[in-house]
Write a protein that holds these residues in place. Structure first.
Motif, mmCIF file in Angstrom:
data_model
loop_
_atom_site.group_PDB
_atom_site.id
_atom_site.type_symbol
_atom_site.label_atom_id
_atom_site.label_comp_id
_atom_site.label_asym_id
_atom_site.label_seq_id
_atom_site.Cartn_x
_atom_site.Cartn_y
_atom_site.Cartn_z
ATOM 1 N N LEU A 83 0.806 -1.221 0.000
ATOM 2 C CA LEU A 83 0.000 0.000 0.000
ATOM 3 C C LEU A 83 0.841 1.274 0.000
ATOM 4 O O LEU A 83 0.323 2.364 -0.263
ATOM 5 N N GLY A 84 2.117 1.148 0.356
ATOM 6 C CA GLY A 84 2.963 2.336 0.424
ATOM 7 C C GLY A 84 2.752 3.144 1.696
ATOM 8 O O GLY A 84 3.105 4.327 1.739
ATOM 9 N N VAL A 178 -15.371 -2.608 -7.271
ATOM 10 C CA VAL A 178 -14.118 -2.034 -6.805
ATOM 11 C C VAL A 178 -14.253 -0.516 -6.899
ATOM 12 O O VAL A 178 -14.462 0.025 -7.995
ATOM 13 N N PHE A 179 -14.181 0.162 -5.785
ATOM 14 C CA PHE A 179 -14.345 1.615 -5.775
ATOM 15 C C PHE A 179 -13.196 2.280 -6.535
ATOM 16 O O PHE A 179 -12.027 1.924 -6.373
ATOM 17 N N THR A 180 -13.541 3.260 -7.353
ATOM 18 C CA THR A 180 -12.545 3.968 -8.150
ATOM 19 C C THR A 180 -11.889 5.075 -7.321
ATOM 20 O O THR A 180 -12.409 5.498 -6.274
ATOM 21 N N ARG A 181 -10.777 5.556 -7.825
ATOM 22 C CA ARG A 181 -10.090 6.668 -7.147
ATOM 23 C C ARG A 181 -10.998 7.896 -7.087
ATOM 24 O O ARG A 181 -11.018 8.628 -6.088
ATOM 25 N N GLU A 182 -11.759 8.136 -8.151
ATOM 26 C CA GLU A 182 -12.654 9.295 -8.185
ATOM 27 C C GLU A 182 -13.746 9.164 -7.123
ATOM 28 O O GLU A 182 -14.096 10.153 -6.448
ATOM 29 N N ASP A 210 -9.467 -7.995 -14.371
ATOM 30 C CA ASP A 210 -9.415 -7.084 -15.527
ATOM 31 C C ASP A 210 -8.490 -5.896 -15.276
ATOM 32 O O ASP A 210 -8.820 -4.742 -15.580
ATOM 33 N N ASP A 211 -7.338 -6.183 -14.681
ATOM 34 C CA ASP A 211 -6.278 -5.186 -14.461
ATOM 35 C C ASP A 211 -6.672 -4.062 -13.502
ATOM 36 O O ASP A 211 -6.052 -2.988 -13.497
ATOM 37 N N ARG A 212 -7.687 -4.285 -12.697
ATOM 38 C CA ARG A 212 -8.048 -3.272 -11.694
ATOM 39 C C ARG A 212 -7.029 -3.260 -10.562
ATOM 40 O O ARG A 212 -6.413 -4.274 -10.250
ATOM 41 N N LYS A 213 -6.904 -2.115 -9.930
ATOM 42 C CA LYS A 213 -5.964 -1.929 -8.836
ATOM 43 C C LYS A 213 -6.728 -1.606 -7.552
ATOM 44 O O LYS A 213 -7.742 -0.899 -7.577
ATOM 45 N N HIS A 214 -6.219 -2.145 -6.467
ATOM 46 C CA HIS A 214 -6.812 -1.818 -5.171
ATOM 47 C C HIS A 214 -6.277 -0.479 -4.691
ATOM 48 O O HIS A 214 -5.055 -0.260 -4.644
ATOM 49 N N ILE A 215 -7.182 0.417 -4.350
ATOM 50 C CA ILE A 215 -6.805 1.727 -3.821
ATOM 51 C C ILE A 215 -7.289 1.808 -2.379
ATOM 52 O O ILE A 215 -8.493 1.752 -2.112
ATOM 53 N N ALA A 216 -6.360 1.904 -1.473
ATOM 54 C CA ALA A 216 -6.706 2.013 -0.054
ATOM 55 C C ALA A 216 -7.029 3.464 0.288
ATOM 56 O O ALA A 216 -6.274 4.381 -0.077
ATOM 57 N N MET A 217 -8.143 3.672 0.971
ATOM 58 C CA MET A 217 -8.550 5.037 1.330
ATOM 59 C C MET A 217 -7.473 5.751 2.123
ATOM 60 O O MET A 217 -7.267 6.967 1.962
ATOM 61 N N ALA A 218 -6.745 5.042 2.957
ATOM 62 C CA ALA A 218 -5.718 5.677 3.791
ATOM 63 C C ALA A 218 -4.584 6.272 2.981
ATOM 64 O O ALA A 218 -3.806 7.085 3.497
#
Length: 392
Positions: A83-84, A178-182, A210-218
């Protein structure tokens, strides 16, 4: 003679888990269990051995209440590369008895009577009872099929001076959204505006399609301090029965959550926490192979639904698919789910269990495809009986 009600008014506001009930129904009728969200295949052999080794090494007494130190440090290392996020394992990580306890402990530690918690609907069925048990009032925002998007105006309207938190589950159970960044950025904006917290359930973070990425809200700007990230070993490592979860939060929130966790469960199983160190140290190839495995299972099950001509929403993540059963003419999805188990021999979860008003889910049913190929084949053979009904 004084007569008092023997049970809490809280428990009158929700039912027992329908998901777990459908597993009992499956066992009763010998149905293929595509209801409850657990794999029917083995976990990695390295984890079995690590658990056996921990027990043999006498790691059989209480772990430190908020988690085995080596496990917490391993979690921090994994969170950093995936997650960085730089999380202090001594002040920002709490190990719990599964992500289920993690969500309950988080709500009990942060919510006061009169607070509101926003929940996207359809929802994983634990969230509303957790909010009610914590004396919160749930407020619901609809996710609209087929892509399970929300209306921005409805979300903005849901936030107010009583909003304490919003729950986000991404990838999402039951829809696979999967929730988007937007979308997350809008939620973050509203949380800053109304000084609200975010409780994120990220248990399916590695099961993406389908090449989606997980974006953690934190990881969004300014959100690490107001986000409580909930996760666990269950889904990624195919060990749902181990009941080992964890919480990432800022030190202030962690201190409060640890107090509640201490008096809820004292601690998660010590040898299984120690074995969790092995899981956290798996190489990136493990996660790539996991995603490929589930991509194949998704394809197999969607082909089954295509064969029996049942409409569905394509999941973007997690290992569930929501199917439309309106063509069968049942008055409720619960009634159809019982028919499916008893007469067809396949168990699924009625859509009604994911909505506050059961009728809103009357045309939906959830299947779980985290199963062995032979299990999915057995389900296919039984579900093909429905094709005759569809074409009748």
């Amino acid at each position: 003679m004084i007569q008092k009600k023997k049970t809490s008014a809280k428990v009158d506001q929700f039912t027992e888990s329908v998901i777990r009930e459908m597993t009992r129904v499956a066992m009763k009728y010998g149905a293929v269990n595509l209801a409850q969200g657990f794999p029917d295949f083995s976990c990695p052999s390295e984890l079995k051995q690590a658990a056996c080794d921990a027990i043999a090494e006498d790691i059989n007494q209480y772990a430190l209440t908020w988690g085995d130190r080596s496990f917490r440090h391993a979690i921090a290392q994994k969170v950093r590369w995936y997650l960085g996020l730089d999380v202090d394992p001594e002040r920002q990580i709490t190990v719990t008895c599964g992500s289920t306890e993690a969500m309950a402990a988080t709500m009990l530690a942060t919510i006061d009577p009169g607070d509101e918690v926003i929940i996207f609907e359809p929802f994983y069925e634990n969230y509303a009872p957790d909010a009610i048990l914590a004396n919160a009032t749930p407020r619901y925002v609809t996710l609209h099929p087929p892509h399970w998007t929300f209306d921005q105006a409805e979300l903005r309207q849901a936030f107010n001076e009583h909003t304490k938190a919003i729950i986000i589950n991404t990838p999402h159970n039951p829809t696979g959204k999967v929730f988007t960044r937007e979308e997350l950025a809008l939620i973050a904006e509203l949380c800053h505006q109304w000084d609200a917290l975010v409780f994120t359930d990220e248990i399916y973070e590695h099961i993406l399609y389908d090449d989606r990425k997980h974006i953690a809200m934190a990881t969004l700007p300014g959100m690490e301090e107001r986000t409580v990230t909930i996760n666990g070993l269950s889904k990624t490592y195919s060990i749902t029965g181990w009941r080992v979860g964890y919480i990432l939060a800022n030190p202030e929130l962690t201190e409060a959550i640890r107090k509640v966790h201490d008096f809820l469960t004292i601690g998660a199983p010590a040898p299984l926490q120690r074995a969790g160190v092995t899981a956290m140290q798996f190489p990136i190839d493990y996660y790539n192979n996991l995603a490929a495995l589930y991509h194949e299972k998704r394809s197999t099950f969607l082909q089954i639904l295509d064969q029996i001509e049942i409409p569905y929403s394509i999941p973007q993540g997690a290992y569930y698919v929501m199917a439309d059963i309106s063509q069968f003419g049942y008055s409720s999805s619960l009634e159809f789910a019982y028919y499916l188990s008893q007469e067809i021999g396949v168990a699924a979860v009625p859509g009604s269990s994911f909505f506050r008003q059961p009728e809103d889910g009357r045309s939906l049913i959830r299947f779980c495809f985290s199963k062995r190929p032979e299990t999915l084949q057995a389900a296919r053979e039984r579900l093909l009986q429905l094709r005759q009904i569809v074409r009748a």
